[in-house]
Design an enzyme around this catalytic site. Structure first.
Site, short mmCIF file in Angstrom:
data_model
loop_
_atom_site.label_atom_id
_atom_site.label_comp_id
_atom_site.label_asym_id
_atom_site.label_seq_id
_atom_site.Cartn_x
_atom_site.Cartn_y
_atom_site.Cartn_z
CG HIS A 16 -1.96 1.02 1.28
ND1 HIS A 16 -3.28 0.76 0.98
CD2 HIS A 16 -1.90 2.32 1.59
CE1 HIS A 16 -3.98 1.87 1.10
NE2 HIS A 16 -3.17 2.84 1.47
CG HIS A 71 -0.92 6.95 -1.09
ND1 HIS A 71 -2.19 6.83 -1.60
CD2 HIS A 71 -0.99 6.55 0.19
CE1 HIS A 71 -3.01 6.40 -0.65
NE2 HIS A 71 -2.30 6.21 0.45
CD GLU A 122 -6.61 13.69 2.86
OE1 GLU A 122 -5.48 14.18 2.65
OE2 GLU A 122 -6.80 12.48 3.08
CB THR A 137 -8.37 11.39 -0.42
OG1 THR A 137 -7.61 10.86 0.65
CG2 THR A 137 -9.67 11.96 0.09
CE1 TYR A 145 -8.37 6.86 0.73
CE2 TYR A 145 -9.85 8.41 1.80
CZ TYR A 145 -8.68 7.71 1.79
OH TYR A 145 -7.81 7.84 2.85
NE ARG A 200 -10.04 10.83 5.32
CZ ARG A 200 -8.86 10.34 5.70
NH1 ARG A 200 -7.76 10.86 5.22
NH2 ARG A 200 -8.78 9.34 6.56
CG HIS A 237 -5.50 2.64 6.91
ND1 HIS A 237 -4.20 2.74 6.50
CD2 HIS A 237 -6.24 3.23 5.94
CE1 HIS A 237 -4.16 3.34 5.31
NE2 HIS A 237 -5.38 3.64 4.96
CG ASP A 296 -1.03 5.12 4.14
OD1 ASP A 296 -1.32 5.22 2.94
OD2 ASP A 296 -1.70 5.63 5.05
#
Ligand code: ZN
Length: 384
Positions: free
Chosen positions: A62, A64, A71, A100, A131, A164, A225, A283
């Protein structure tokens, strides 16, 4: 360097400890793991690994790749992944996801970034979607993406139980999982759905419902998570008892474990005999908001793949067996991703090997190529 390489006298954790061994690498594969190997071929490169521990290259499910965040407005977007970060932290296989923001970050860019990392010597995959539900896709359907786009191995991170999220209904989630499963079957891929599980009170209720009420196999559900609270982790362990695997987010080197965190979670999983059903991911490149005493967001930090080995180290320092903790970042994620030749240092496996001394990484080999030599990163575009 030549095609044949011999690592001499490494203490091998495969991740099971197998003692002091030599490892013979031919091309991109591990050819032999034995004591006292001697070979006679021209251009043989011999590396003295005495005093070093050899572990399989870490697998991070995982990340990004393109950065995350946003955000708190555009200025809170985080930067994309530098391949050097993976190399210095021993991560050789990664799965990229959007997050997101499925508007200003696109799957096309994610795909290109995955290809770029691959060109630097790493192994990469991606999740389609972000998301939001219905998910963003390459081809208009999750199933077509999995079948037709080589790097797509599943869908994610789909947000549930989070402010979110797109507040998906159970039926919407069920359809995505069903599509991922069939897409996976048709293409020989895992067809998993990686769920971003937020702090909402519903937790992984939907996932239990899918596991209990439908014919879909639990291995298609891969929530992450899961160590965000003790309550959620307890739910996660129940999910593991049903045969599922859960993912926890690693502790960043600049973070402190507060009420409950990944190391507590690993201890709890170990005590419950469920450590083999847990993976750790970083993450990385996601944003970690920083709040003041009154709970106002005052800034953010950026996650790093360094968190993976850092968390393993903390768990080992807590007294958990090294080989079991190493499994959470090697063999278990390899199984989740159905990577037959990754996660072990054994004959026939991909030559993804990290040599380290007391958690200080000295050498990194990925698919037989040396990406770090004696503590120095080899320029990613000129791999040896
Ligand atoms: Zn997430």
């Amino acid at each position: 360097m030549g095609l044949v390489k011999l690592l001499k006298n490494a203490e091998v954790f495969s991740p099971k400890p197998v003692g002091k061994k030599d490892i013979l690498i031919v091309g991109n594969k591990i050819a032999v793991v034995e004591s006292d190997i001697s070979v006679n071929v021209p251009d043989l490169d011999i590396i003295n690994a005495s005093g070093l521990i050899a572990i399989p290259g870490l697998i991070d499910t995982h990340v990004h790749f393109l950065g995350g965040g946003g955000e708190g407005g555009f200025s809170t977007r985080t930067p994309e992944l530098d391949p050097r970060d993976c190399i210095v932290n021993g991560v050789t296989t990664l799965v990229g996801c959007l997050g997101t923001d499925g508007i200003t970050r696109s799957l096309d860019s994610l795909y290109a970034k995955a290809k770029a990392l691959e060109e630097c010597g790493l192994t990469t995959f991606i999740y389609t979607g972000s998301y939001r539900v219905p998910p963003v896709t390459f081809t208009g359907s999750v199933q077509r993406d999995i079948v037709l786009i080589d790097k797509v191995i599943g869908v994610g991170e789909i947000a549930i139980s989070d402010h979110r999220s797109s507040q998906p209904t159970y039926e919407e989630i069920l359809r995505i999982v069903a599509d991922a499963r069939v897409g996976g079957m048709l293409s020989g891929k895992p067809g998993i759905v990686n769920f971003h599980v937020g702090a909402g009170r519903k937790g992984i209720e939907y996932l239990f419902k899918i596991a209990e009420e439908t014919e879909i196999l639990i291995q298609h559900l891969y929530p992450t998570h899961m160590s965000r609270s003790k309550k959620l982790f307890e739910e996660g362990l129940r999910f593991c008892e049903l045969g599922g695997v859960i993912d926890i987010t690693a502790l960043q080197p600049f973070e402190k474990e507060e009420n409950f965190g990944p190391v507590d979670a690993l201890v709890m999983a170990y005590e419950n005999g469920l450590i083999d059903a847990v993976t750790i991911s970083s993450d990385a490149q996601g944003s970690l908001p920083v709040f003041d005493d009154k709970g106002n967001m005052v800034g953010f930090k950026v996650g790093s793949v360094a968190a993976l080995l850092h968390t393993v180290k903390l768990a080992v320092e807590k007294g958990l067996p090294q080989e079991l903790i190493l499994k959470t970042v090697t063999l278990t994620p390899a199984k989740v991703l159905r990577l037959k030749y990754k996660g072990k240092i054994e004959k026939g496996y991909d030559a993804d090997i990290v040599l380290m001394e007391d958690f200080h990484i000295k050498w990194v080999i990925s698919k037989g190529k040396f990406l770090m030599v004696e503590g120095n990163v080899v320029e990613p575009f000129k791999v040896m």
